[in-house]
Design a protein around this motif. Structure first.
Motif, PDB file in Angstrom:
ATOM      1  N   ASN A 123       0.859  -1.173   0.000  1.00 48.95           N
ATOM      2  CA  ASN A 123       0.000   0.000   0.000  1.00 48.95           C
ATOM      3  C   ASN A 123       0.904   1.235   0.000  1.00 48.95           C
ATOM      4  O   ASN A 123       1.148   1.837   1.037  1.00 48.95           O
ATOM      5  N   ARG A 124       1.415   1.602  -1.164  1.00 48.00           N
ATOM      6  CA  ARG A 124       2.400   2.674  -1.275  1.00 48.00           C
ATOM      7  C   ARG A 124       1.869   3.994  -0.719  1.00 48.00           C
ATOM      8  O   ARG A 124       2.556   4.680   0.030  1.00 48.00           O
ATOM      9  N   ASP A 125       0.642   4.360  -1.079  1.00 46.68           N
ATOM     10  CA  ASP A 125       0.098   5.627  -0.596  1.00 46.68           C
ATOM     11  C   ASP A 125      -0.054   5.622   0.919  1.00 46.68           C
ATOM     12  O   ASP A 125       0.270   6.602   1.588  1.00 46.68           O
ATOM     13  N   GLY A 126      -0.546   4.525   1.463  1.00 48.62           N
ATOM     14  CA  GLY A 126      -0.675   4.424   2.913  1.00 48.62           C
ATOM     15  C   GLY A 126       0.671   4.554   3.607  1.00 48.62           C
ATOM     16  O   GLY A 126       0.800   5.227   4.625  1.00 48.62           O
ATOM     17  N   PHE A 184     -10.379  13.472   2.028  1.00 47.77           N
ATOM     18  CA  PHE A 184      -9.656  14.424   1.197  1.00 47.77           C
ATOM     19  C   PHE A 184      -8.611  13.728   0.337  1.00 47.77           C
ATOM     20  O   PHE A 184      -8.441  14.046  -0.823  1.00 47.77           O
ATOM     21  N   VAL A 185      -7.906  12.762   0.920  1.00 45.30           N
ATOM     22  CA  VAL A 185      -6.910  12.000   0.160  1.00 45.30           C
ATOM     23  C   VAL A 185      -7.574  10.850  -0.580  1.00 45.30           C
ATOM     24  O   VAL A 185      -7.067  10.371  -1.574  1.00 45.30           O
ATOM     25  N   GLN A 186      -8.732  10.421  -0.086  1.00 45.82           N
ATOM     26  CA  GLN A 186      -9.520   9.346  -0.670  1.00 45.82           C
ATOM     27  C   GLN A 186      -8.843   7.983  -0.585  1.00 45.82           C
ATOM     28  O   GLN A 186      -8.918   7.174  -1.501  1.00 45.82           O
ATOM     29  N   LEU A 187      -8.183   7.736   0.549  1.00 48.25           N
ATOM     30  CA  LEU A 187      -7.669   6.401   0.810  1.00 48.25           C
ATOM     31  C   LEU A 187      -8.852   5.532   1.228  1.00 48.25           C
ATOM     32  O   LEU A 187      -9.836   6.032   1.789  1.00 48.25           O
ATOM     33  N   SER A 188      -8.763   4.253   0.981  1.00 46.35           N
ATOM     34  CA  SER A 188      -9.804   3.335   1.440  1.00 46.35           C
ATOM     35  C   SER A 188      -9.715   3.224   2.962  1.00 46.35           C
ATOM     36  O   SER A 188      -8.744   3.683   3.573  1.00 46.35           O
ATOM     37  N   GLU A 189     -10.719   2.586   3.570  1.00 47.93           N
ATOM     38  CA  GLU A 189     -10.675   2.394   5.016  1.00 47.93           C
ATOM     39  C   GLU A 189      -9.447   1.576   5.405  1.00 47.93           C
ATOM     40  O   GLU A 189      -8.776   1.877   6.387  1.00 47.93           O
ATOM     41  N   GLN A 192      -6.582   1.320   3.743  1.00 44.44           N
ATOM     42  CA  GLN A 192      -5.382   2.135   3.545  1.00 44.44           C
ATOM     43  C   GLN A 192      -5.243   3.162   4.659  1.00 44.44           C
ATOM     44  O   GLN A 192      -4.141   3.410   5.148  1.00 44.44           O
ATOM     45  N   THR A 193      -6.356   3.762   5.060  1.00 43.77           N
ATOM     46  CA  THR A 193      -6.337   4.734   6.150  1.00 43.77           C
ATOM     47  C   THR A 193      -5.890   4.055   7.438  1.00 43.77           C
ATOM     48  O   THR A 193      -5.049   4.586   8.169  1.00 43.77           O
ATOM     49  N   ALA A 194      -6.427   2.880   7.703  1.00 41.23           N
ATOM     50  CA  ALA A 194      -6.049   2.131   8.899  1.00 41.23           C
ATOM     51  C   ALA A 194      -4.555   1.808   8.882  1.00 41.23           C
ATOM     52  O   ALA A 194      -3.864   1.973   9.893  1.00 41.23           O
ATOM     53  N   ALA A 195      -4.059   1.392   7.725  1.00 40.58           N
ATOM     54  CA  ALA A 195      -2.633   1.069   7.611  1.00 40.58           C
ATOM     55  C   ALA A 195      -1.772   2.310   7.806  1.00 40.58           C
ATOM     56  O   ALA A 195      -0.741   2.257   8.487  1.00 40.58           O
ATOM     57  N   ALA A 196      -2.184   3.428   7.222  1.00 40.86           N
ATOM     58  CA  ALA A 196      -1.401   4.664   7.337  1.00 40.86           C
ATOM     59  C   ALA A 196      -1.338   5.141   8.788  1.00 40.86           C
ATOM     60  O   ALA A 196      -0.322   5.683   9.211  1.00 40.86           O
ATOM     61  N   LEU A 197      -2.416   4.941   9.530  1.00 42.08           N
ATOM     62  CA  LEU A 197      -2.467   5.411  10.913  1.00 42.08           C
ATOM     63  C   LEU A 197      -2.029   4.345  11.919  1.00 42.08           C
ATOM     64  O   LEU A 197      -1.870   4.642  13.097  1.00 42.08           O
ATOM     65  N   GLY A 198      -1.904   3.107  11.461  1.00 40.34           N
ATOM     66  CA  GLY A 198      -1.511   2.027  12.364  1.00 40.34           C
ATOM     67  C   GLY A 198      -2.596   1.665  13.363  1.00 40.34           C
ATOM     68  O   GLY A 198      -2.313   1.355  14.516  1.00 40.34           O
ATOM     69  N   ILE A 199      -3.855   1.726  12.893  1.00 37.60           N
ATOM     70  CA  ILE A 199      -4.996   1.397  13.753  1.00 37.60           C
ATOM     71  C   ILE A 199      -5.884   0.393  13.019  1.00 37.60           C
ATOM     72  O   ILE A 199      -5.803   0.271  11.801  1.00 37.60           O
ATOM     73  N   PRO A 200      -6.762  -0.311  13.734  1.00 40.99           N
ATOM     74  CA  PRO A 200      -7.672  -1.251  13.071  1.00 40.99           C
ATOM     75  C   PRO A 200      -8.706  -0.523  12.204  1.00 40.99           C
ATOM     76  O   PRO A 200      -9.064   0.634  12.470  1.00 40.99           O
ATOM     77  N   ALA A 201      -9.194  -1.205  11.175  1.00 40.05           N
ATOM     78  CA  ALA A 201     -10.206  -0.628  10.285  1.00 40.05           C
ATOM     79  C   ALA A 201     -11.466  -0.247  11.053  1.00 40.05           C
ATOM     80  O   ALA A 201     -12.109   0.757  10.734  1.00 40.05           O
ATOM     81  N   GLY A 202     -11.827  -1.011  12.053  1.00 32.69           N
ATOM     82  CA  GLY A 202     -13.003  -0.692  12.875  1.00 32.69           C
ATOM     83  C   GLY A 202     -12.843   0.641  13.603  1.00 32.69           C
ATOM     84  O   GLY A 202     -13.810   1.387  13.772  1.00 32.69           O
ATOM     85  N   THR A 203     -11.627   0.934  14.014  1.00 30.12           N
ATOM     86  CA  THR A 203     -11.360   2.214  14.677  1.00 30.12           C
ATOM     87  C   THR A 203     -11.515   3.355  13.678  1.00 30.12           C
ATOM     88  O   THR A 203     -12.028   4.422  14.022  1.00 30.12           O
ATOM     89  N   VAL A 204     -11.086   3.130  12.437  1.00 26.41           N
ATOM     90  CA  VAL A 204     -11.269   4.141  11.391  1.00 26.41           C
ATOM     91  C   VAL A 204     -12.762   4.431  11.241  1.00 26.41           C
ATOM     92  O   VAL A 204     -13.184   5.588  11.218  1.00 26.41           O
TER      93      VAL A 204
END
Length: 167
Positions: free
Chosen positions: A55-58, A123-128, A130-142
């Motif tokens: 996930n390069r963008d993440g 705004f960046v339009q990452l998937s849930e 990808q957002t979870a990976a970028a922030l280092g949190i679970p998808a449910g937390t996102v």
């Protein structure tokens, strides 16, 4: 570096979005450019890891967030008010500027964690994921942070001013 053309293309394609994201995360436009430049320097140094990331963008947005957080911990940043750039009205009377200002003010009312999720997801339009990976949190937390953030934003007076009270 043998992958310089690929890196150069990546920088050209992502520069504007990265800068805009840094501004939405609370940096001034000049700070955002510096933060993105520092992030892309890290990307250059670790290009083999970046280019091979699933996930390069993440991966890159996680780097941007780390650079931003590191910058916020510096003594220089503590000297000035972090809301300084957000609270000054922009001397441009166009509708687009009013909307941008309202969005910045509304985002400033969110916690750092909520703002990060909203910016990366919408705004960046990452998937849930990808957002979870970028922030280092679970998808449910996102998902839960997004739900609370959107509820808070929907009741925000700054946004109600530009939408005429419509959700």
């Amino acid at each position: 570096m043998q992958h310089e053309p690929e890196y150069a293309t990546f920088v050209t394609e992502r520069w504007s979005t990265l800068v805009r994201s840094a501004v939405f995360l609370g940096a001034t436009p000049h700070e955002a450019e510096d933060l993105v430049q520092a992030t892309l320097l890290l990307c250059y140094r670790k290009w083999d890891l970046v280019r091979s990331a699933e996930n390069r963008d993440g991966y890159v947005y996680r780097m941007l967030l780390n650079v931003l957080r590191s910058d916020r911990r510096s003594a220089w940043h503590r000297i000035r008010s972090p809301r300084e750039a957000i609270d000054k009205p922009v001397p441009d009377a166009t509708e687009a500027t009013e909307i941008a200002d309202a969005v910045h003010r509304a985002l400033a009312t969110l916690s750092k964690e909520q703002r990060e999720v909203v910016v990366l997801r919408y705004f960046v339009q990452l998937s849930e994921a990808q957002t979870a990976a970028a922030l280092g949190i679970p998808a449910g937390t996102v998902k839960s942070r997004l739900a609370r953030s959107l509820a808070q934003l929907s009741a925000n007076d700054h946004l109600a001013d530009v939408t005429g009270g419509r959700p």
